[in-house]
Scaffold this active site. Structure first.
Site, PDB file in Angstrom:
ATOM      1  N   TYR A   1       0.848  -1.200   0.000  1.00  0.00           N
ATOM      2  CA  TYR A   1       0.000   0.000   0.000  1.00  0.00           C
ATOM      3  C   TYR A   1       0.877   1.241   0.000  1.00  0.00           C
ATOM      4  O   TYR A   1       1.914   1.278   0.672  1.00  0.00           O
ATOM      5  CB  TYR A   1      -0.928  -0.001   1.214  1.00  0.00           C
ATOM      6  CG  TYR A   1      -2.025  -1.054   1.138  1.00  0.00           C
ATOM      7  CD1 TYR A   1      -3.313  -0.715   0.753  1.00  0.00           C
ATOM      8  CD2 TYR A   1      -1.757  -2.387   1.440  1.00  0.00           C
ATOM      9  CE1 TYR A   1      -4.313  -1.676   0.669  1.00  0.00           C
ATOM     10  CE2 TYR A   1      -2.758  -3.347   1.360  1.00  0.00           C
ATOM     11  CZ  TYR A   1      -4.036  -2.981   0.983  1.00  0.00           C
ATOM     12  OH  TYR A   1      -5.020  -3.937   0.898  1.00  0.00           O
ATOM     13  N   GLU A   2       0.430   2.238  -0.751  1.00  0.00           N
ATOM     14  CA  GLU A   2       1.170   3.496  -0.893  1.00  0.00           C
ATOM     15  C   GLU A   2       1.553   4.124   0.452  1.00  0.00           C
ATOM     16  O   GLU A   2       2.552   4.818   0.578  1.00  0.00           O
ATOM     17  CB  GLU A   2       0.261   4.456  -1.664  1.00  0.00           C
ATOM     18  CG  GLU A   2       0.844   5.754  -2.064  1.00  0.00           C
ATOM     19  CD  GLU A   2      -0.195   6.560  -2.846  1.00  0.00           C
ATOM     20  OE1 GLU A   2      -0.163   6.491  -4.067  1.00  0.00           O
ATOM     21  OE2 GLU A   2      -1.029   7.232  -2.217  1.00  0.00           O
ATOM     22  N   SER A   3       0.744   3.842   1.471  1.00  0.00           N
ATOM     23  CA  SER A   3       0.994   4.442   2.781  1.00  0.00           C
ATOM     24  C   SER A   3       2.187   3.813   3.489  1.00  0.00           C
ATOM     25  O   SER A   3       2.605   4.328   4.526  1.00  0.00           O
ATOM     26  CB  SER A   3      -0.253   4.283   3.643  1.00  0.00           C
ATOM     27  OG  SER A   3      -0.680   2.929   3.632  1.00  0.00           O
TER      28      SER A   3
END
Lengths: 257, 302
Positions: free
Chosen positions: A55-57
């Site tokens: 995930y980008e986070s």
């Protein structure tokens, strides 16, 4: 029997299921929130238990136990293999070329798979201000395969994007190769009516329709003169076990379905 | 050196009219308490910087504190738009906000350059798309080794960075776990750093788990103890995200009248964070409090 009482698949369920078919066991996948997240978790619960979700986070190898409401949900952190800063996500994983599959949606897409998530109208004086790129621009540049997941309408499938946030196969007449983009570009656009592939020139071609949908209906929902494969395939629909998995386990609150 | 002070003191000493400012956090660890204090102090003309300006940045915009926004994704994640931002950036607006726009990697690279003490940062990005066309700060350079053309972005040194963390000591050695966002890069890029912590702990505890320290005290000017300073954002190990609030915010912020009324009640109408927390529905904080999930200790012995 219980199967007979199941409601037929919704557009979102069709799309999540069809997108899941594109994922192979072990694929390192950059997961977005919403339908991509459902598609990945469906693939993981069925044919691709070893799907590797990033995930980008910053969550790497995530296995969220609840459906994340945002891309930065705390459930993505719990039980992940690693949590890294965003600089590592973009430099060491994405730019380094380690992402096999990316997922994007948007407000507009054109025949070359260019995507707009920035503005509708003129950039300086927009009719509608959209969120912007986030990581979409670099996902489009670097992912080895890109899946676009979008509902189809004349408003969203446009002749020319008002703004190219995330480049597809050709931008202003120039190919990805000429422009020096490392990733492979869009491989498929998965819609609620059918699936578009890309030909050797990088143009979208209608390759599949869902049962009961005609190529003419798809053309009517498309803002450009759509190329249609000679005999479009029938897109697979979710069966009862998949529908139950989606409705009862993966998205019981129907956040995205 | 003991740098502990109140939020009011930290903001008054660091954030001036015209400052460039980051209240960092990527969904996680977003210090709403700091944003609200800036609004209460009436500070204006800010250049607000963050990859993901969210609700607290929108509130700063609605309150008239922001002149310019430097960003890469602006929205209410998973829910909808930032309505003050939209009202001030669409064609019909009379009071337009200045926008400087990147993708995440582009803006992050500006902070990486600044945190490394370099004038610019190269990245493989922006080929062909429109982001570089509308942002003249994005340029290109030819690699002296391979001849490849690469995009570049200039270093960005915010005047002030506000970083929320789980725990810090009084000197500002700040420990963070869970999503790290760009807190480290932002802190090293900024001229002044305010660390806000859920817990203030003795330096001995920090020293017992040194790998957990993301921001060292030597770059920190103020330390604020502000438990629940991130609500409705979350703090891993302390409390969950108030997802219901983010959904409700869509309705509150859509109309200027309900938006202003919310600001009156929860920002202008209270003295500090404690006042804000006392106005939340009773039982909410207990509902959001994290269930323990403690990891076994690490042996740092030799």
């Amino acid at each position: 029997m219980a199967t007979e009482t199941l409601a037929p698949p919704t557009a979102s369920e069709r799309m999540a299921h069809r997108a899941a078919q594109e994922l192979r066991d072990g694929d390192v996948t950059f997961v977005g929130i919403g339908l991509p997240n459902l598609a990945c978790n469906l693939a993981r619960a069925t044919h691709a238990p070893g799907l590797f979700m990033i995930y980008e986070s910053g969550a790497v190898g995530a296995i969220p136990e609840r459906l994340p409401v945002s891309i930065g949900d705390p459930s993505l952190v719990t039980d992940s293999l690693a949590v890294v800063g965003q600089a590592d996500i973009f430099q060491c994983l994405l730019q380094r070329g380690l992402i096999e599959v990316g997922f994007l949606g948007g407000a507009q897409v054109d025949r070359w798979g260019n995507i707009n998530t920035t503005v509708i109208g003129d950039y300086a004086h927009p009719k509608i201000r959209l969120p912007g790129s986030g990581g979409a621009c670099e996902i489009a540049v670097h992912a080895r395969r890109l899946l676009i997941v979008m509902r189809m309408s004349k408003r969203t499938f446009v002749e020319t994007c008002d703004f190219v946030t995330s480049p597809g196969h050709r931008v202003n007449g120039r190919s990805r190769e000429e422009l020096g983009m490392p990733g492979g570009g869009p491989t498929r656009i998965i819609t609620d009516l059918g699936v578009l592939d890309f030909d050797a020139t990088g143009e979208a071609v209608l390759a599949e329709v869902y049962p009961g949908v005609t190529p003419e209906q798809v053309q009517q929902a498309c803002g450009w003169s759509l190329r249609i494969a000679p005999t479009p395939r029938t897109a697979p629909e979710p069966d009862a076990s998949v529908l139950r998995l989606l409705r009862e386990k993966l998205d019981p609150k129907r956040l995205y379905l | 050196m003991n740098k502990l002070c109140s939020m009011r003191e930290a903001i008054a000493a660091s954030v001036k009219h015209g400052s460039s400012l980051v209240i960092d956090g990527f969904t996680h660890l977003i210090c709403f308490a700091a944003g609200h204090e800036i609004i209460r102090q009436g500070i204006q003309d800010l250049t607000a910087i963050r990859l993901t300006p969210d609700l607290v940045y929108d509130q700063l915009i609605e309150a008239g504190a922001v002149r310019k926004l430097v960003f890469s994704w602006a929205g209410n994640p998973g829910v909808g738009s930032l309505h003050a931002l939209r009202r001030r950036s669409e064609a019909s607006s009379s009071e337009r906000l200045e926008l400087e726009e990147y993708s995440h990697f582009g803006l992050l690279s500006r902070l990486l350059a600044a945190s490394a003490g370099l004038p610019f940062w190269p990245l493989s990005n922006y080929q062909g798309g429109d982001i570089a066309r509308v942002n003249p700060s994005i340029k290109t350079v030819r690699c002296p080794y391979t001849g490849r053309e690469l995009a570049t972005v200039p270093a960005l040194h915010p005047d002030v960075a506000i970083i929320h963390c789980q725990r810090a000591d009084a000197e500002g050695n700040a420990q963070v776990w869970g999503l790290l966002g760009s807190q480290k890069e932002v802190a090293f890029a900024a001229r002044k750093v305010i660390v806000v912590a859920e817990e203030i702990v003795p330096t001995e505890l920090i020293r017992k788990d040194p790998n957990r320290t993301l921001v060292p005290g030597i770059i920190v000017s103020h330390v604020v103890h502000e438990p629940w300073g991130c609500h409705p954002s979350f703090v891993q190990g302390f409390h969950d995200r108030d997802n219901d609030f983010y959904v409700k915010w869509e309705d509150i912020s859509r109309q200027p009248e309900t938006y202003r009324a919310w600001l009156e009640e929860f920002v202008y109408g209270v003295k500090d964070r404690r006042g804000y927390l006392s106005r939340l529905e009773s039982g909410l904080l207990d509902k959001l409090r994290a269930k323990a999930r403690v990891c076994a200790g690490v042996d740092y012995g030799y």
